[in-house]
Design a protein around this motif. Structure first.
Motif, PDB file in Angstrom:
ATOM      1  N   ALA A 172      -0.040  -6.132  -5.507  1.00  0.00           N
ATOM      2  CA  ALA A 172       0.461  -7.444  -5.090  1.00  0.00           C
ATOM      3  C   ALA A 172       1.917  -7.499  -5.552  1.00  0.00           C
ATOM      4  CB  ALA A 172      -0.345  -8.562  -5.729  1.00  0.00           C
ATOM      5  N   GLY A 173       2.819  -7.813  -4.626  1.00  0.00           N
ATOM      6  CA  GLY A 173       4.237  -7.830  -4.956  1.00  0.00           C
ATOM      7  C   GLY A 173       4.852  -9.202  -4.756  1.00  0.00           C
ATOM      8  N   TYR A 174       5.870  -9.472  -5.561  1.00  0.00           N
ATOM      9  CA  TYR A 174       6.612 -10.726  -5.471  1.00  0.00           C
ATOM     10  C   TYR A 174       8.091 -10.398  -5.316  1.00  0.00           C
ATOM     11  CZ  TYR A 174       8.399 -15.363  -6.507  1.00  0.00           C
ATOM     12  OH  TYR A 174       9.041 -16.571  -6.428  1.00  0.00           O
ATOM     13  N   ALA A 175       8.718 -10.882  -4.245  1.00  0.00           N
ATOM     14  CA  ALA A 175      10.135 -10.622  -3.969  1.00  0.00           C
ATOM     15  C   ALA A 175      10.994 -11.574  -4.791  1.00  0.00           C
ATOM     16  CB  ALA A 175      10.422 -10.773  -2.485  1.00  0.00           C
ATOM     17  N   LEU A 176      11.687 -11.031  -5.787  1.00  0.00           N
ATOM     18  CA  LEU A 176      12.612 -11.835  -6.587  1.00  0.00           C
ATOM     19  C   LEU A 176      13.854 -12.191  -5.783  1.00  0.00           C
ATOM     20  CD1 LEU A 176      12.395  -9.797  -9.911  1.00  0.00           C
ATOM     21  CD2 LEU A 176      11.320 -11.993  -9.426  1.00  0.00           C
ATOM     22  N   THR A 177      14.346 -11.218  -5.022  1.00  0.00           N
ATOM     23  CA  THR A 177      15.490 -11.380  -4.124  1.00  0.00           C
ATOM     24  C   THR A 177      15.147 -10.591  -2.854  1.00  0.00           C
ATOM     25  OG1 THR A 177      16.689  -9.379  -4.785  1.00  0.00           O
ATOM     26  CG2 THR A 177      17.022 -11.350  -6.157  1.00  0.00           C
ATOM     27  N   PRO A 178      15.989 -10.608  -1.832  1.00  0.00           N
ATOM     28  CA  PRO A 178      15.703  -9.765  -0.659  1.00  0.00           C
ATOM     29  C   PRO A 178      15.664  -8.264  -0.992  1.00  0.00           C
ATOM     30  CG  PRO A 178      17.246 -11.477  -0.059  1.00  0.00           C
ATOM     31  CD  PRO A 178      17.085 -11.564  -1.557  1.00  0.00           C
ATOM     32  N   GLN A 179      16.312  -7.856  -2.076  1.00  0.00           N
ATOM     33  CA  GLN A 179      16.326  -6.438  -2.442  1.00  0.00           C
ATOM     34  C   GLN A 179      15.290  -6.072  -3.515  1.00  0.00           C
ATOM     35  OE1 GLN A 179      19.386  -8.215  -2.406  1.00  0.00           O
ATOM     36  NE2 GLN A 179      19.731  -7.529  -0.323  1.00  0.00           N
ATOM     37  N   TRP A 180      15.042  -6.938  -4.490  1.00  0.00           N
ATOM     38  CA  TRP A 180      14.196  -6.619  -5.646  1.00  0.00           C
ATOM     39  C   TRP A 180      12.792  -7.197  -5.515  1.00  0.00           C
ATOM     40  CZ3 TRP A 180      15.203  -3.148  -9.272  1.00  0.00           C
ATOM     41  CH2 TRP A 180      16.524  -2.765  -9.479  1.00  0.00           C
ATOM     42  N   LEU A 201       0.853  -1.184   0.000  1.00  0.00           N
ATOM     43  CA  LEU A 201       0.000   0.000   0.000  1.00  0.00           C
ATOM     44  C   LEU A 201       0.890   1.236   0.000  1.00  0.00           C
ATOM     45  CD1 LEU A 201      -2.444  -1.156   2.816  1.00  0.00           C
ATOM     46  CD2 LEU A 201      -2.758  -1.390   0.339  1.00  0.00           C
ATOM     47  N   ASP A 202       0.614   2.166  -0.907  1.00  0.00           N
ATOM     48  CA  ASP A 202       1.374   3.414  -1.002  1.00  0.00           C
ATOM     49  C   ASP A 202       0.408   4.586  -1.019  1.00  0.00           C
ATOM     50  OD1 ASP A 202       4.218   3.264  -1.153  1.00  0.00           O
ATOM     51  OD2 ASP A 202       4.032   2.263  -3.085  1.00  0.00           O
ATOM     52  N   PHE A 203       0.752   5.646  -0.278  1.00  0.00           N
ATOM     53  CA  PHE A 203      -0.057   6.859  -0.284  1.00  0.00           C
ATOM     54  C   PHE A 203       0.855   8.079  -0.256  1.00  0.00           C
ATOM     55  CE2 PHE A 203      -2.019  10.381   2.004  1.00  0.00           C
ATOM     56  CZ  PHE A 203      -3.110  10.623   1.193  1.00  0.00           C
TER      57      PHE A 203
END
Length: 150
Positions: free
Chosen positions: A107-115, A88-90
């Motif tokens: 909806a997000g998916y973590a490819l790596t701990p950073q990306w 969530l971003d505001f």
């Protein structure tokens, strides 16, 4: 009719174009990092570049304006699974002269701990009401994003 120093005859074919570009830089401070939710608060420095143009035959009038808009920022992430997140971003702020409100749910998916890659829905509402300009817009759209965490 008068616009931006130009004069336009009523009842004649007239075309209009509207462009509103914005550029943002956001600073976030992590204030909660629990087992399920991660919350950050901060501010966004937004530069907006707006232009309105009217054209009637060879007669062209243009009004452009570039300005700085400070916004408050709130970001939340809900861990749904090992790699999946609800994001969530505001960004928003209101004043007597106008307002800017921007909200996204992704909806997000973590490819790596950073990306992280994300997709979702975004709504942007705002505008200005002063002595020389009255302009408000409400935009709804799909969004794709890539995020990098330092």
């Amino acid at each position: 009719m008068a616009f931006a120093g130009g004069s336009f005859a009523p009842g004649q074919p007239t075309t209009a174009s509207y462009r509103f570009d914005s550029y943002r830089l956001t600073y976030r401070y992590l204030f909660h990092d629990g087992p399920d939710w991660r919350w950050q608060v901060g501010f966004t420095a937004k530069i907006r570049d707006a232009e309105v143009e009217l054209r009637q035959g060879a007669n062209v009038a243009r009004d452009s304006n570039v300005g700085f808009v400070p916004l408050l920022h709130l970001h939340g992430e809900r861990r749904l699974a090992e790699r999946w997140r609800l994001i969530l971003d505001f960004d928003g702020l209101a004043a007597p002269q106008g307002r800017a409100l921007d909200f996204a749910a992704k909806a997000g998916y973590a490819l790596t701990p950073q990306w992280t890659l994300a997709a979702g829905y975004r709504v942007l509402e705002g505008g200005v009401d002063n002595d020389s300009v009255y302009n408000f817009a409400w935009l709804n759209y799909a969004v794709l994003s890539a995020g990098y965490r330092f």
